[in-house]
Design a protein around this motif. Structure first.
Motif, PDB file in Angstrom:
ATOM      1  N   MET A  14     104.064  35.301  57.218  1.00  0.00           N
ATOM      2  CA  MET A  14     103.024  35.633  57.274  1.00  0.00           C
ATOM      3  C   MET A  14     101.420  34.859  57.858  1.00  0.00           C
ATOM      4  SD  MET A  14     102.789  34.128  53.194  1.00  0.00           S
ATOM      5  CE  MET A  14     101.250  33.709  52.937  1.00  0.00           C
ATOM      6  N   LEU A  15     102.109  33.650  58.951  1.00  0.00           N
ATOM      7  CA  LEU A  15     100.813  33.614  60.161  1.00  0.00           C
ATOM      8  C   LEU A  15     100.985  35.049  60.951  1.00  0.00           C
ATOM      9  CD1 LEU A  15      99.391  31.528  60.640  1.00  0.00           C
ATOM     10  CD2 LEU A  15     101.791  30.455  62.282  1.00  0.00           C
ATOM     11  N   LEU A  16     101.649  34.972  61.575  1.00  0.00           N
ATOM     12  CA  LEU A  16     101.818  36.189  62.229  1.00  0.00           C
ATOM     13  C   LEU A  16     101.623  37.208  61.683  1.00  0.00           C
ATOM     14  CD1 LEU A  16     105.705  35.800  64.314  1.00  0.00           C
ATOM     15  CD2 LEU A  16     103.455  34.949  65.602  1.00  0.00           C
ATOM     16  N   CYS A  17     101.228  38.009  60.791  1.00  0.00           N
ATOM     17  CA  CYS A  17     100.977  39.155  60.408  1.00  0.00           C
ATOM     18  C   CYS A  17      99.657  38.565  59.926  1.00  0.00           C
ATOM     19  CB  CYS A  17     101.248  39.302  58.820  1.00  0.00           C
ATOM     20  SG  CYS A  17     102.676  40.077  58.834  1.00  0.00           S
ATOM     21  N   GLY A  18      99.077  37.904  59.596  1.00  0.00           N
ATOM     22  CA  GLY A  18      97.519  37.297  59.443  1.00  0.00           C
ATOM     23  C   GLY A  18      96.719  37.161  60.388  1.00  0.00           C
ATOM     24  N   VAL A  19      97.575  36.656  61.600  1.00  0.00           N
ATOM     25  CA  VAL A  19      96.931  36.999  63.012  1.00  0.00           C
ATOM     26  C   VAL A  19      96.676  37.760  63.569  1.00  0.00           C
ATOM     27  CG1 VAL A  19      97.752  35.410  65.984  1.00  0.00           C
ATOM     28  CG2 VAL A  19      97.822  34.488  63.684  1.00  0.00           C
ATOM     29  N   GLY A  20      97.889  38.682  63.491  1.00  0.00           N
ATOM     30  CA  GLY A  20      97.811  40.270  63.895  1.00  0.00           C
ATOM     31  C   GLY A  20      96.622  40.989  63.129  1.00  0.00           C
ATOM     32  N   SER A  21      96.009  41.003  62.232  1.00  0.00           N
ATOM     33  CA  SER A  21      95.835  41.879  61.511  1.00  0.00           C
ATOM     34  C   SER A  21      94.481  41.093  61.710  1.00  0.00           C
ATOM     35  CB  SER A  21      95.704  41.364  59.964  1.00  0.00           C
ATOM     36  OG  SER A  21      94.476  41.618  59.208  1.00  0.00           O
ATOM     37  N   SER A  32      87.851  40.774  58.742  1.00  0.00           N
ATOM     38  CA  SER A  32      87.748  39.857  59.159  1.00  0.00           C
ATOM     39  C   SER A  32      88.247  37.884  58.544  1.00  0.00           C
ATOM     40  CB  SER A  32      86.567  39.298  60.102  1.00  0.00           C
ATOM     41  OG  SER A  32      86.684  40.210  60.961  1.00  0.00           O
ATOM     42  N   LEU A  33      87.436  37.531  57.784  1.00  0.00           N
ATOM     43  CA  LEU A  33      87.312  36.608  56.648  1.00  0.00           C
ATOM     44  C   LEU A  33      88.416  36.619  55.857  1.00  0.00           C
ATOM     45  CD1 LEU A  33      83.381  36.376  55.731  1.00  0.00           C
ATOM     46  CD2 LEU A  33      84.469  34.795  57.043  1.00  0.00           C
ATOM     47  N   LEU A  34      88.669  38.160  55.779  1.00  0.00           N
ATOM     48  CA  LEU A  34      89.957  37.829  54.577  1.00  0.00           C
ATOM     49  C   LEU A  34      91.132  37.554  55.733  1.00  0.00           C
ATOM     50  CD1 LEU A  34      89.538  41.137  52.396  1.00  0.00           C
ATOM     51  CD2 LEU A  34      89.926  39.143  51.962  1.00  0.00           C
ATOM     52  N   SER A  35      91.493  38.203  56.867  1.00  0.00           N
ATOM     53  CA  SER A  35      92.288  37.495  57.645  1.00  0.00           C
ATOM     54  C   SER A  35      92.147  36.226  57.939  1.00  0.00           C
ATOM     55  CB  SER A  35      92.813  38.280  59.040  1.00  0.00           C
ATOM     56  OG  SER A  35      92.202  39.429  58.991  1.00  0.00           O
ATOM     57  N   MET A  40      95.014  30.874  56.844  1.00  0.00           N
ATOM     58  CA  MET A  40      94.661  29.775  55.914  1.00  0.00           C
ATOM     59  C   MET A  40      96.311  29.468  54.906  1.00  0.00           C
ATOM     60  SD  MET A  40      92.245  27.764  57.693  1.00  0.00           S
ATOM     61  CE  MET A  40      91.585  27.701  58.878  1.00  0.00           C
ATOM     62  N   LEU A  41      95.937  30.460  54.047  1.00  0.00           N
ATOM     63  CA  LEU A  41      97.254  30.214  53.311  1.00  0.00           C
ATOM     64  C   LEU A  41      98.773  30.130  53.873  1.00  0.00           C
ATOM     65  CD1 LEU A  41      97.386  30.716  49.862  1.00  0.00           C
ATOM     66  CD2 LEU A  41      98.325  32.977  50.356  1.00  0.00           C
ATOM     67  N   LEU A  76      81.339  33.427  53.723  1.00  0.00           N
ATOM     68  CA  LEU A  76      81.161  34.647  52.281  1.00  0.00           C
ATOM     69  C   LEU A  76      79.424  34.199  51.922  1.00  0.00           C
ATOM     70  CD1 LEU A  76      83.130  33.952  48.814  1.00  0.00           C
ATOM     71  CD2 LEU A  76      82.542  36.247  50.634  1.00  0.00           C
ATOM     72  N   ALA A  77      78.777  33.311  52.482  1.00  0.00           N
ATOM     73  CA  ALA A  77      77.711  33.673  52.680  1.00  0.00           C
ATOM     74  C   ALA A  77      76.928  33.474  53.425  1.00  0.00           C
ATOM     75  CB  ALA A  77      77.132  31.522  53.239  1.00  0.00           C
TER      76      ALA A  77
END
Length: 99
Positions: A14-21, A32-35, A40-41, A76-77
């Motif tokens: 999951m971490l590698l997929c998030g960093v790749g995204s 970018s914020l969702l990635s 973080m998750l 989000l702000a």
């Protein structure tokens, strides 16, 4: 032993997929914020697994979760203020020369 290895494999993937995204998709601020939230998750999952395995208290994990929620609210702000000032969240429409 195999179950413990499998428990740590999923969050690392999951971490590698998030960093790749996060690295590859740089078109919109929202993606970018969702990635970042996905990263973080996965870090939260790894931390909670390691602390439970070691038999420690979960107070540090809850503190990390609180900081991740604050980071999400700040993102989000920032997204709302960018959309109000520029009209969209495309990175191509931003200019470093404008105030």
């Amino acid at each position: 032993m195999l179950v413990l290895l499998f428990q740590y494999t999923i969050p690392v993937v999951m971490l590698l997929c998030g960093v790749g995204s996060f690295v590859s998709v740089r078109k919109h601020l929202l993606s970018s914020l969702l990635s970042l939230e996905f990263i973080m998750l996965s870090v939260f999952w790894v931390m909670s697994l390691s602390i439970v395995t070691l038999g420690g208290d979960n107070f540090f994990v809850l503190f990390f979760l609180t900081l991740a929620a604050c980071e999400g609210a700040l993102g989000l702000a920032l997204l709302v203020s960018v959309v109000r000032s520029h009209g969209n969240d495309n990175f191509n429409s931003f200019s470093a020369l404008q105030c």
